[in-house]
Design an enzyme around this catalytic site. Structure first.
Site, short mmCIF file in Angstrom:
data_model
loop_
_atom_site.label_atom_id
_atom_site.label_comp_id
_atom_site.label_asym_id
_atom_site.label_seq_id
_atom_site.Cartn_x
_atom_site.Cartn_y
_atom_site.Cartn_z
N LYS A 106 0.83 -1.21 0.00
CA LYS A 106 0.00 0.00 0.00
C LYS A 106 0.86 1.26 0.00
O LYS A 106 0.63 2.19 -0.77
CB LYS A 106 -0.94 0.01 1.21
N ASP A 144 -6.67 1.31 0.90
CA ASP A 144 -6.72 1.36 2.35
C ASP A 144 -8.15 1.01 2.78
O ASP A 144 -8.98 0.58 1.97
CB ASP A 144 -6.30 2.74 2.87
#
Length: 211
Positions: A120, A138
């Site tokens: 991420k 997220d």
């Protein structure tokens, strides 16, 4: 969800916010990398408060490494998990200096090899600092993908892959920012603000709220 509906969703999000940006404050790829590393399980607001004091003192791998772990902790101790984050940030600075000529690498493999940098974080840096197509999923984007049915998936990687496949090409570069902002302020976790949502009529979420 069909192709036309997805196109209209992102068209509206773009019209409302033509030039979306991250809410993390930064002035260089290195500052962004550190800010994103610090933001895990923390709010952008809390990270910005810390980095406003940190970056004027240490905004290069060399100057941050000179602080050392204990010195860095003093600046980031208001952020969750600051002990581990300080360790990772200092290790990352050392690797950037020794292996990357003090520059943040522009490829996923090298980024993910840095301590504390997962998929991420790498996606955020690639997309935001280097303007590469990457989808950092997220909790907000995961929720957006599943609620709207734009890209439903059982885990973040599945949602990421579906977004890369289904988001119309012209929106891919900025889609991450639109979705995270929408999830942060409109499509919130407990009670989404459906009455204030510009894509409410296109969203396929079954449990929509109304005031």
């Amino acid at each position: 969800m069909n192709k036309a509906k997805r196109y209209e969703i992102f068209s509206r999000l773009r019209a409302e916010n033509p030039n979306p940006v991250t809410e993390l404050e930064y002035n260089s790829p290195f500052e962004l990398l550190i800010a994103v590393l610090l933001s895990a399980q923390a709010t952008d607001v809390s990270v910005n408060k810390a980095t406003r004091k940190l970056f004027p003192v240490a905004n290069t791998p060399e100057s941050m490494l000179a602080l050392g772990v204990e010195g860095l902790k003093e600046y980031i101790k208001t952020i969750g998990l600051f002990n581990a984050k300080a360790e990772n940030a200092i290790k990352t600075c050392r690797i950037l200096i020794e292996q990357h000529n003090s520059q943040v690498p522009e490829n996923r493999e090298a980024l993910e090899a840095l301590p504390g940098v997962g998929r991420k974080t790498a996606n955020v840096v690639l997309n935001t600092a280097f303007r590469q197509i990457a989808m950092a999923v997220d909790t907000h984007i995961f929720r957006f993908g599943n609620r709207t049915k734009v890209a439903p998936g059982k885990n973040v990687l599945e949602v990421e892959m579906k977004l890369l496949k289904f988001v119309p090409k012209e929106f891919l570069l900025d889609a991450h920012h639109w979705m995270i902002l929408h999830g942060r302020y409109i499509c919130v976790a407990r009670k989404p603000k459906c009455d204030a949502c510009i894509i409410e009529d296109l969203c396929e979420f079954k449990d929509k709220t109304s005031s």
